[in-house]
Write a protein that holds these residues in place. Structure first.
Motif, short mmCIF file in Angstrom:
data_model
loop_
_atom_site.label_atom_id
_atom_site.label_comp_id
_atom_site.label_asym_id
_atom_site.label_seq_id
_atom_site.Cartn_x
_atom_site.Cartn_y
_atom_site.Cartn_z
N LEU A 99 0.68 -1.10 -0.37
CA LEU A 99 0.53 0.14 0.02
C LEU A 99 0.70 1.26 0.13
O LEU A 99 0.14 1.87 -0.48
N ASP A 127 1.94 1.92 -3.05
CA ASP A 127 1.43 2.44 -4.86
C ASP A 127 0.74 3.32 -4.43
O ASP A 127 0.79 3.80 -5.27
N TRP A 128 0.58 3.90 -3.06
CA TRP A 128 -0.23 5.30 -3.11
C TRP A 128 0.64 6.57 -2.45
O TRP A 128 0.13 7.72 -2.89
N PHE A 129 1.79 6.29 -1.81
CA PHE A 129 2.64 7.20 -1.50
C PHE A 129 4.53 7.34 -2.10
O PHE A 129 4.76 8.03 -3.06
#
Length: 104
Positions: free
Chosen positions: A44, A47-49
């Motif tokens: 996560l 992918d998100w940061f």
């Protein structure tokens, strides 16, 4: 234990294992569940940061793909270890998992 390391959906198996009364006293199974959960959190974060930051800061650099391949390799490696009943501790993730098992 193997299902806890499946990329993308392993977090569901990890939460089920951690919530089940049946595995409350099984430290090895809980270790794999926590370590699989921490691997999912790493996915996560990646992918998100990391991916958006790398796209903004260095668009030509493919660091995201390398890190994603590394996490996939760790997941596959841990699936093999778990299928053989081995409690292998990954760097950082394993230490966090051991702490979580002791505290729970």
């Amino acid at each position: 234990m193997i299902l806890c390391y499946v990329p993308g959906v392993g977090w569901i198996a990890s939460i089920i294992v951690l919530a089940a009364e049946r595995f409350r006293q099984n430290r090895a199974v809980r270790f794999h569940a926590f370590q699989g959960l921490y691997l999912f959190v790493a996915w996560l974060v990646l992918d998100w940061f990391i991916r958006p930051m790398m796209g903004f800061m260095a668009p030509g650099l493919r660091l995201h793909g390398i890190l994603q391949a590394l996490l996939l390799g760790m997941s596959i490696f841990m699936m093999v270890k778990a299928s053989h009943g081995k409690e292998y501790s990954l760097p950082l993730f394993g230490e966090l998992a051991h702490r979580s098992v002791v505290e729970s």
